[in-house]
Design an enzyme around this catalytic site. Structure first.
Site, short mmCIF file in Angstrom:
data_model
loop_
_atom_site.label_atom_id
_atom_site.label_comp_id
_atom_site.label_asym_id
_atom_site.label_seq_id
_atom_site.Cartn_x
_atom_site.Cartn_y
_atom_site.Cartn_z
CG ASN A 152 -0.31 -0.42 2.47
OD1 ASN A 152 0.24 -1.52 2.56
ND2 ASN A 152 -0.33 0.44 3.48
CD GLN A 180 -3.94 -0.03 -1.29
OE1 GLN A 180 -4.26 0.51 -2.36
NE2 GLN A 180 -4.23 0.50 -0.12
CG HIS A 202 -12.23 1.96 2.27
ND1 HIS A 202 -11.28 2.91 2.56
CD2 HIS A 202 -11.87 0.86 2.97
CE1 HIS A 202 -10.39 2.41 3.41
NE2 HIS A 202 -10.73 1.17 3.67
CB THR A 238 -28.00 -8.28 10.32
OG1 THR A 238 -28.65 -9.09 11.30
CG2 THR A 238 -28.99 -7.85 9.25
CB CYS A 326 3.36 13.50 13.06
SG CYS A 326 4.63 13.69 14.28
N1 PLP Z 1 -4.55 -4.26 3.50
C1 PLP Z 1 -4.00 -3.27 2.79
C2 PLP Z 1 -2.87 -3.56 1.88
C3 PLP Z 1 -4.49 -1.97 2.93
O1 PLP Z 1 -3.93 -0.98 2.23
C4 PLP Z 1 -5.57 -1.74 3.81
C5 PLP Z 1 -6.07 -0.36 4.04
O2 PLP Z 1 -5.31 0.59 3.99
C6 PLP Z 1 -6.11 -2.82 4.52
C7 PLP Z 1 -5.58 -4.07 4.34
C8 PLP Z 1 -7.25 -2.64 5.47
O3 PLP Z 1 -8.47 -2.46 4.79
P1 PLP Z 1 -9.71 -1.80 5.56
O4 PLP Z 1 -9.41 -0.34 5.69
O5 PLP Z 1 -10.88 -2.09 4.68
O6 PLP Z 1 -9.81 -2.49 6.87
#
Ligand code: PLP
Length: 386
Positions: A152, A180, A202, A238, A326
């Site tokens: 990520n 990602q 998301h 649910t 930070c």
């Molecule tokens: N795995 C990776 C590589 C991510 O970039 C992220 C979110 O930044 C997640 C897992 C976690 O996903 P979520 O925010 O839907 O819990």
């Protein structure tokens, strides 16, 4: 903020696609039934649930029955690892990498505190997995290997097909966190030798708070959340229907945008990266630039504080993120860049730009115009300034 932001932080989260929102809204307003109900009002939701499952499955070449809806990517990752160790009680070794998202990293550390042996595989200075260390780590005690598809922070891709092929006949469950990669790269589980794969809504233009876990047919599975019979007894609670419908819709349209990721999105990323490297002295890209997500660049502007860069970009309505402590919301500077051996002066000045199909060339022009003078000014102010 009055003006629309120049949003280049799409690995953090994405805008909900308009078509996705349109499809969701009726299920937040008039069709609020429970898909488990016997009556027609609730029962009609069941059809939508299964339609969403088919759409998610279709994006990755899976069977609908191989998709479990969850609340997020984190839950999908936790569930995959927990299920793997719960279904192989005789095995106590977990293998993962040192650059995973906290959803895998911190869950693995939690299991280590509970007595599991965890190997965190190192990466080299391009962020690539140490394959020798991988082969050395694989022993008869391994219950699960969990390696991310794409990082990520840097966008660096991992050799999932190669790792899966090496594990295939060893009875070791192989999970990949593809949060990602989904929607940015074509992924087909018919060809990819993984047992489980995590998805988060998301990150691909669906809402926050919904995810999915692919579990290959025949893989032993133990639920993580117990309760009602939802998801065929594999994940109780649910269903978050509107968001699940949104995830289904986004997966349906992601298929039609995959080519755009490799062309228009990548072209914007490459133009931004090239211009910033040209205009800013002592700037470097972190990670393997060949095997990388098409939308991500992680650039270190040495001897400048990442937080200061972000604040100054924010004044121009430009959103990005940083690997320094930070601004990343943690106490520690990026564990990914540290694992890659990036010097501290470069980690502190690292900025991640992550682009989506909703960005425009004007967005890129604005960053190219605004950022170089900011770096120049901050360098003059910096105690290390040159
Ligand atoms: N795995 C990776 C590589 C991510 O970039 C992220 C979110 O930044 C997640 C897992 C976690 O996903 P979520 O925010 O839907 O819990």
């Amino acid at each position: 903020m009055k003006e629309k932001p120049v949003y280049l932080d799409n690995n953090a989260t994405t805008a909900i696609a308009p078509e996705v929102l349109d499809e969701m809204l009726p299920y937040l307003k008039e069709f609020y039934g429970n898909p488990s109900s016997m009556h027609t009002f609730g029962g009609q939701l069941h059809k939508k649930l299964e339609e969403a499952r088919e759409r998610v499955a279709a994006l990755i070449g899976a069977e609908p029955g191989e998709i479990i809806f969850t609340s997020c990517g984190t839950e999908s990752d936790n569930t995959a690892i927990m299920s793997a160790v719960d279904s192989r009680r005789d095995k106590r070794h977990i293998v993962t990498s040192s650059v995973e998202h906290p959803a895998v990293l911190n869950f693995s550390k939690h299991l280590a505190r509970k007595g599991y042996r965890v190997t965190f595989l190192p990466v080299n200075n391009l962020g690539q997995l140490d394959m020798d260390a991988f082969f050395k780590a694989i022993d008869d005690d391994v219950a699960v290997v969990s390696i991310m598809y794409a990082n990520n922070e840097t966008g660096v891709l991992f050799p999932i097909a190669e790792l899966g092929a090496a594990l295939r006949d060893r009875g070791i469950i192989f999970h990949t966190d593809a949060v990602q990669a989904i929607g940015k790269l074509p992924i087909n589980v018919k060809e990819l030798p993984v047992d489980m794969l995590a998805i988060s809504g998301h990150k691909l233009h669906a809402p926050k708070g919904v995810g999915a876990l692919y579990v290959r047919k025949g893989t032993r599975f133990v639920p993580y959340i117990f309760g009602g019979h939802q998801e065929h007894g594999r994940r109780a609670g649910t269903e978050n229907m509107a968001s699940i419908i949104g995830l289904g819709k986004t997966c349906e349209i992601a298929k039609t945008h995959i080519d755009e990721e490799a062309t228009r999105v990548q072209a914007m990323r490459d133009r931004l990266e090239k211009a910033l490297l040209e205009k800013c002295p002592q700037a470097r890209v972190n990670g393997d630039t060949k095997n990388r997500l098409p939308n991500t660049t992680n650039i270190s502007f040495e001897f400048v504080e990442g937080e200061a860069i972000l604040l100054r970009l924010d004044e121009h309505g430009i959103c990005a993120s940083s690997g320094s402590a930070c601004s990343s919301g943690s106490l520690e500077p990026s564990h990914v860049l540290r694992a890659m051996g990036v010097p501290f002066t470069a980690i502190h000045g690292s900025i991640r730009f992550s682009i989506s199909r909703y960005n425009t060339n004007e967005d890129i022009d604005k960053v190219i115009e605004k950022l170089p003078p900011i770096i120049k000014e901050l360098r003059i102010l910096s105690p290390y300034g040159r």
